[in-house]
Design an enzyme around this catalytic site. Structure first.
Site, PDB file in Angstrom:
ATOM      1  N   CYS A 257       0.780  -1.377  -0.056  1.00 46.45           N
ATOM      2  CA  CYS A 257       0.073   0.085   0.059  1.00 46.45           C
ATOM      3  C   CYS A 257       0.910   1.236  -0.062  1.00 46.45           C
ATOM      4  CB  CYS A 257      -0.889  -0.022   1.125  1.00 46.45           C
ATOM      5  SG  CYS A 257      -1.788  -1.493   1.399  1.00 46.45           S
TER       6      CYS A 257
ATOM      7  N   HIS B 231      -3.429   6.680   2.890  1.00 43.89           N
ATOM      8  CA  HIS B 231      -3.849   5.550   2.278  1.00 43.89           C
ATOM      9  C   HIS B 231      -5.183   5.313   3.078  1.00 43.89           C
ATOM     10  CE1 HIS B 231      -4.037   1.542   1.223  1.00 43.89           C
ATOM     11  NE2 HIS B 231      -3.909   1.010   2.279  1.00 43.89           N
TER      12      HIS B 231
ATOM     13  N   ASN C 228     -10.017  -0.378   0.546  1.00 47.09           N
ATOM     14  CA  ASN C 228      -8.675  -0.506   0.522  1.00 47.09           C
ATOM     15  C   ASN C 228      -7.899  -0.873  -1.129  1.00 47.09           C
ATOM     16  OD1 ASN C 228      -6.015  -0.909   0.603  1.00 47.09           O
ATOM     17  ND2 ASN C 228      -5.692  -1.548   2.700  1.00 47.09           N
TER      18      ASN C 228
HETATM   19  O1  UT7 Z   1      -3.393  -1.645   3.613  1.00 42.31           O
HETATM   20  C1  UT7 Z   1      -3.134  -2.080   4.940  1.00 42.31           C
HETATM   21  C2  UT7 Z   1      -3.667  -3.376   5.270  1.00 42.31           C
HETATM   22  N1  UT7 Z   1      -4.381  -3.582   6.095  1.00 42.31           N
HETATM   23  C3  UT7 Z   1      -5.187  -2.682   7.091  1.00 42.31           C
HETATM   24  O2  UT7 Z   1      -4.790  -1.343   7.133  1.00 42.31           O
HETATM   25  C4  UT7 Z   1      -5.955  -3.258   8.062  1.00 42.31           C
HETATM   26  C5  UT7 Z   1      -5.817  -2.968   9.481  1.00 42.31           C
HETATM   27  N2  UT7 Z   1      -6.599  -3.504  10.231  1.00 42.31           N
HETATM   28  C6  UT7 Z   1      -7.998  -3.048  10.535  1.00 42.31           C
HETATM   29  O3  UT7 Z   1      -8.487  -2.345   9.714  1.00 42.31           O
HETATM   30  C7  UT7 Z   1      -8.787  -3.595  11.380  1.00 42.31           C
HETATM   31  O4  UT7 Z   1      -8.047  -4.550  12.311  1.00 42.31           O
HETATM   32  C8  UT7 Z   1      -9.890  -4.809  10.990  1.00 42.31           C
HETATM   33  C9  UT7 Z   1     -11.237  -4.117  10.292  1.00 42.31           C
HETATM   34  C10 UT7 Z   1      -9.357  -6.088  10.156  1.00 42.31           C
HETATM   35  C11 UT7 Z   1     -10.550  -5.520  12.321  1.00 42.31           C
HETATM   36  O5  UT7 Z   1     -10.847  -4.477  13.073  1.00 42.31           O
HETATM   37  P1  UT7 Z   1     -10.727  -4.862  14.745  1.00 42.31           P
HETATM   38  O6  UT7 Z   1     -11.427  -3.700  15.576  1.00 42.31           O
HETATM   39  O7  UT7 Z   1      -9.052  -4.893  14.857  1.00 42.31           O
HETATM   40  O8  UT7 Z   1     -11.213  -6.215  15.107  1.00 42.31           O
HETATM   41  P2  UT7 Z   1     -10.711  -7.441  15.668  1.00 42.31           P
HETATM   42  O9  UT7 Z   1      -9.996  -8.061  14.486  1.00 42.31           O
HETATM   43  O10 UT7 Z   1     -10.159  -7.135  16.953  1.00 42.31           O
HETATM   44  O11 UT7 Z   1     -11.967  -8.446  15.820  1.00 42.31           O
HETATM   45  C12 UT7 Z   1     -12.999  -7.844  16.778  1.00 42.31           C
HETATM   46  C13 UT7 Z   1     -14.122  -8.918  16.758  1.00 42.31           C
HETATM   47  C14 UT7 Z   1     -13.412 -10.231  16.514  1.00 42.31           C
HETATM   48  O12 UT7 Z   1     -14.514 -11.285  17.538  1.00 42.31           O
HETATM   49  P3  UT7 Z   1     -14.269 -11.899  18.728  1.00 42.31           P
HETATM   50  O13 UT7 Z   1     -12.991 -12.404  18.603  1.00 42.31           O
HETATM   51  O14 UT7 Z   1     -14.071 -10.398  19.623  1.00 42.31           O
HETATM   52  O15 UT7 Z   1     -15.360 -12.355  19.189  1.00 42.31           O
HETATM   53  C15 UT7 Z   1     -13.748 -10.654  15.348  1.00 42.31           C
HETATM   54  O16 UT7 Z   1     -13.909 -12.164  14.889  1.00 42.31           O
HETATM   55  O17 UT7 Z   1     -15.001  -8.746  15.543  1.00 42.31           O
HETATM   56  C16 UT7 Z   1     -14.873  -9.868  14.700  1.00 42.31           C
HETATM   57  N3  UT7 Z   1     -14.785  -9.800  13.236  1.00 42.31           N
HETATM   58  C17 UT7 Z   1     -16.061  -9.519  12.513  1.00 42.31           C
HETATM   59  N4  UT7 Z   1     -17.387  -9.321  13.008  1.00 42.31           N
HETATM   60  C18 UT7 Z   1     -18.224  -8.911  12.144  1.00 42.31           C
HETATM   61  C19 UT7 Z   1     -13.954  -9.610  12.483  1.00 42.31           C
HETATM   62  N5  UT7 Z   1     -14.493  -9.393  11.317  1.00 42.31           N
HETATM   63  C20 UT7 Z   1     -15.763  -9.085  11.192  1.00 42.31           C
HETATM   64  C21 UT7 Z   1     -16.538  -9.036  10.466  1.00 42.31           C
HETATM   65  N6  UT7 Z   1     -17.696  -9.127  10.970  1.00 42.31           N
HETATM   66  N7  UT7 Z   1     -16.247  -8.451   8.913  1.00 42.31           N
END
Ligand code: UT7
Length: 327
Positions: free
Chosen positions: A114, A254, A284
């Site tokens: 990215c 980004h 993204n």
């Molecule tokens: O360009 C560079 C590439 N990447 C990025 O910039 C992405 C960077 N990261 C992010 O944007 C975020 O970490 C995410 C959007 C991917 C995830 O958000 P988060 O607030 O970090 O959530 P998390 O991974 O801590 O997950 C929280 C909960 C989990 O459930 P439990 O374990 O607490 O029960 C996940 O399983 O949310 C759950 N979860 C979802 N729930 C509904 C993860 N994805 C989803 C989803 N829908 N799509």
């Protein structure tokens, strides 16, 4: 004073096919409410089957050449930032070079995920400063849909396809690239992976798809890194430009996640109205995000001639970069 790379034209392309949060609700266990709250994304564009990064790069290239009013033969160099090339060789930049008939241009692909567009702009700036090249076409082009695991709700909500392009030429006045910074943390690379030849059972097992080529990410680790990296890169690039944040009209980050942009803005002490956002429409698009955001910022009148912007990215590698640009 040495000339600097000045952005003299812009152009972009996004596919017409939309993948909405409602569509994703039918594919994985997620909801529009969760996606909007955690990312800010509402929909993404997805390339039709058989359309690859070079096809979108080609359209963006033709558009930017037309906007610049120059012919392909005048180009000295084509830099394409991509993490999702059609094939390993020929490169996307070579495919584009051949198809637009840029017979006098060298062609180089860059893969810093990215951060790709900022890396390419930084490299182009060096060639312009030394006087080695006069007209450089820079493209960020991605078909992230081909790398996305559409069974993994942690990642499939994030990515889209598109291509953005600019032409840079030597500056004559005080416009152009005023300061840049690039960095990498190879140790952190394990937090965002997609495999080509290498077999790795542990890595393959992490993927819901079981396909090692699909992207796997430790989202919360990347999120923490991203906020720190964007704020640090912005601060350093502004310092290198001999400016302060008060001199910056707009930051074009980004477009990964609204929470990352908000986190970086808070660290920098900058209001969100100075951050350009279009991620709700596209998600993204890796190296295509910043040039497309730049095109839309200009097209909407949000950025105008004389303004000073910071373009700042982070991504796989891990990598980061920022460029202060006066238009
Ligand atoms: O360009 C560079 C590439 N990447 C990025 O910039 C992405 C960077 N990261 C992010 O944007 C975020 O970490 C995410 C959007 C991917 C995830 O958000 P988060 O607030 O970090 O959530 P998390 O991974 O801590 O997950 C929280 C909960 C989990 O459930 P439990 O374990 O607490 O029960 C996940 O399983 O949310 C759950 N979860 C979802 N729930 C509904 C993860 N994805 C989803 C989803 N829908 N799509």
């Amino acid at each position: 004073m040495l000339p600097r790379a000045k952005i003299t034209a812009m152009g972009y392309y996004v596919p017409s096919r939309r993948l909405t949060n409602a569509d994703l609700e039918k594919m994985v266990d997620t909801s529009d409410e969760w996606i909007v709250r955690r990312t800010g994304i509402k929909e993404r564009r997805i390339a039709e089957k058989g359309v690859y990064a070079s096809d979108m790069a080609l359209i963006a290239a033709k558009r930017v050449l037309e906007n610049a009013g120059i012919s392909a033969q005048e180009l000295d160099l084509i830099l394409v930032a991509t993490t999702t090339p059609d094939m390993f060789t020929p490169s996307v930049s070579c495919i584009v070079q051949g198809k637009i008939g840029a017979a006098n241009a060298a062609a180089i692909d860059i893969n810093t995920a990215c951060t790709g567009f900022v890396s390419a702009l930084t490299i182009a700036n060096q060639f312009i400063k030394t006087g080695y090249y006069q007209k450089i076409l820079i493209i960020g082009a991605e078909t992230l849909s081909l790398m996305t695991d559409y069974q993994d709700r942690n990642t499939c909500i994030l990515f889209g396809d598109g291509a953005g392009a600019v032409i840079v030429e030597p500056s004559e006045g005080d416009e152009g690239v005023l300061g840049t910074v690039l960095g990498a943390d190879g140790e952190g690379g394990k937090n965002l992976t997609s495999f080509a030849f290498k077999d790795d059972e542990e890595e393959t097992a992490k993927r819901v798809s079981g396909n090692k080529q699909t992207l796997w990410m430790d989202g919360s680790e990347v999120l923490k890194f991203a906020v720190r990296a964007m704020a640090k890169a912005t601060t350093e690039a502004v310092e290198k430009a001999g400016l302060t944040l008060d001199d910056i009209d707009i930051i074009i980050p980004h477009q990964a996640n609204i929470r990352i942009v908000e986190g970086a803005a808070k660290r920098l002490g900058v209001d969100m109205d100075r951050m350009f956002i279009n991620l709700e429409k596209y998600g993204n698009m890796a190296s295509a995000s910043i040039p497309i955001a730049l095109c839309e910022a200009f097209g909407s009148g949000r950025v105008k001639k004389g303004d000073t912007a910071v373009l700042v990215g982070f991504g796989g590698g891990l990598t980061w970069g920022a460029a202060v640009v006066r238009f």
